[in-house]
Design a protein around this motif. Structure first.
Motif, PDB file in Angstrom:
ATOM      1  N   GLU A 147      42.258  34.503  30.836  1.00 39.87           N
ATOM      2  CA  GLU A 147      41.844  34.636  32.233  1.00 39.87           C
ATOM      3  C   GLU A 147      43.049  34.606  33.160  1.00 39.87           C
ATOM      4  N   ALA A 151      43.920  37.642  35.732  1.00 43.38           N
ATOM      5  CA  ALA A 151      43.765  37.423  37.171  1.00 43.38           C
ATOM      6  C   ALA A 151      45.091  37.186  37.890  1.00 43.38           C
ATOM      7  N   ARG A 152      45.972  36.410  37.290  1.00 41.51           N
ATOM      8  CA  ARG A 152      47.181  36.018  38.016  1.00 41.51           C
ATOM      9  C   ARG A 152      48.390  36.891  37.700  1.00 41.51           C
ATOM     10  N   GLY A 155      47.247  40.756  37.910  1.00 38.59           N
ATOM     11  CA  GLY A 155      46.856  40.905  39.314  1.00 38.59           C
ATOM     12  C   GLY A 155      48.042  41.140  40.227  1.00 38.59           C
ATOM     13  N   LYS A 160      42.889  45.012  38.883  1.00 36.01           N
ATOM     14  CA  LYS A 160      41.706  44.290  39.349  1.00 36.01           C
ATOM     15  C   LYS A 160      40.805  43.963  38.153  1.00 36.01           C
ATOM     16  N   ASP A 163      33.804  40.810  36.221  1.00 36.49           N
ATOM     17  CA  ASP A 163      33.347  40.060  35.048  1.00 36.49           C
ATOM     18  C   ASP A 163      31.864  39.756  35.120  1.00 36.49           C
ATOM     19  N   ARG A 402      34.695  28.090  39.312  1.00 35.59           N
ATOM     20  CA  ARG A 402      34.446  29.007  38.192  1.00 35.59           C
ATOM     21  C   ARG A 402      34.066  28.219  36.939  1.00 35.59           C
TER      22      ARG A 402
END
Length: 436
Positions: A147, A151-152, A155, A160, A163, A402
């Motif tokens: 993840e 995402a980080r 990103g 993008k 989910d 989350r």
């Protein structure tokens, strides 16, 4: 082919060829557990050694310059399929190639690639598939580092993501897929069972929806799945619509908590860009690790079968314990959508499960600190039983909101059952629960 020195099919040079692998006898296709004892290795090419030597070398000698050129044409991608011989240990080596041959056997995959860790396998996969501005669609939860990578790190380069929960319905999955709009979806990435909740993804449904939603696209996004929790014994996603299977070989494949490695399996076409990226950034595993994995694969079926049997007994004890809120064990699924996926996709419930205690972090920590046989450590799939608190450990970097949405709660303990005596493990868990 024979093991005699004979002319290379290209006419470049003579070289010694290994004997062909024996894959059937009398029309009977040999099982993976049998093939693990020698598949991909010819003792006559290594002084008659029963087991493969560890080839501790950084580079390999070419028989002539023309052969060297042809090998590099494969390595650099000028010619698809990789090198046809040994070149340099950042690209390939005897131990790694034997390992890859054996990994492919379990999944009936055309090709396999070995990596220095599970995350290096996943990172290499993403780097090979994704361009700035692309979208990744993935199930959730994923392993926390995965993840974070999506995402980080990706990103930062304009990638993008969209989910959906691992246990989402086909309608929910389709809704998320259509949210991509005109954005190029580079990859659909799944993890099933999800880490650490054990929720299953309907791979068949994802594949059908992918084919429908992206029918007008020139190239449909490939489906990759992390199969670490159940594979390769209890789940074979390539049979259910996945294009690429990813492993942390550290876990069940290694199985002794003494190495770190990763694997990617699929068709040659699917793996060609991943191989090219691995050649460039050097994420292949080392020869010693490959040798150790080949050793471990010989007992994979025995270890996983014993651990699975133990888990069934332990979970039966934990299920109705007064201090247990719920046991997230696949063997307890019954008459719902998750059970339907389990029946179609899985041949066993595995040996890793989620234990939800009544209470919160305090109770989870008290239970973990009281264990005597089970070790308080992250990871899974080893010969020893391991227990950890995902919310406070492996998934601590996941934002609290989350974690809550994905069911990664403070009272969740992830347990991976090993090959100890099941009754001894039950005694250990019983005593630890008394401390809660």
């Amino acid at each position: 082919m024979t093991d005699e020195t004979e002319a290379d099919m290209t006419g470049i040079s003579p070289r010694r060829r290994p004997k062909p692998n024996i894959e059937e006898i009398g029309g009977r296709k040999l099982k993976p557990s049998t093939l693990m004892m020698g598949h991909g290795f010819d003792p006559s090419l290594s002084e008659g050694s029963l087991k493969q030597p560890i080839f501790a070398t950084s580079t390999f000698v070419f028989p002539n310059a023309a052969a060297g050129k042809r090998h590099f044409e494969g390595i650099t991608g000028k010619r698809p399929g990789g090198a046809e011989g040994l070149v340099y240990s950042r690209f390939n080596g005897p131990n790694q190639e034997i390992l890859e041959d054996r990994l492919g056997v379990w999944e009936e995959a055309e090709e396999a690639l070995a990596f220095s860790s599970g995350m290096s396998a996943i990172a290499t996969l993403f780097l090979a598939m994704v361009n700035p501005g692309d979208t990744i669609i993935h199930s959730g939860p994923l392993y926390a580092a995965t993840e974070t990578l999506i995402a980080r790190i990706l990103g930062k380069f304009g990638v993008k993501f969209l989910d959906f929960p691992a246990d989402a319905s086909p309608e929910e999955i389709e809704k998320v897929m259509r949210q991509a709009g005109d954005s190029r979806v580079a990859l659909i990435y799944l993890e099933s069972p999800a880490n650490p909740t054990n929720a299953l993804v309907d791979v068949e449904a994802v594949a059908k929806l992918r084919d429908s939603v992206f029918a007008d696209k020139e190239e449909k996004p490939p489906i990759a799945i992390d199969n670490t929790f159940l594979g390769p014994l209890w789940q074979k996603p390539l049979h259910h619509g996945a294009d690429i299977v990813v492993y942390s070989l550290t876990k069940y494949a290694g199985g002794h908590s003494d190495l770190v490695a990763g694997g990617v399996l699929g068709t040659r076409k699917a793996l060609d860009p991943i191989r090219a990226m691995r050649n460039t950034i050097g994420t292949i595993c080392d020869p010693n690790t490959a040798w150790m994995l080949c050793r471990s694969l010989e007992t994979l079926e025995l270890r996983m079968s014993r651990a699975g049997e133990n888990a069934a007994k332990v979970c039966a004890f934990l299920k109705d314990h007064p201090k247990v809120e719920k046991v997230g064990y696949l063997g307890f699924l019954k008459d719902d959508a998750q059970y339907d996926i389990y029946k179609r996709h899985c041949t066993g419930a595995g040996s890793t499960f989620s234990l939800y205690l009544k209470g919160g972090e305090k109770e989870a920590f008290a239970f973990l600190d009281a264990l005597k046989i089970a070790k308080l450590a992250v990871s899974l799939g080893g010969t020893e039983t391991l227990a950890s608190a995902p919310a406070a450990m492996t998934h601590i970097s996941v934002p609290d909101a989350r974690k809550k949405a994905l069911g990664i709660t403070d009272n969740l303990v992830r347990i991976s059952i090993g090959v100890e005596d099941a009754d001894d493990l039950i005694a250990d868990f019983d005593a630890a629960l008394k401390a809660v």
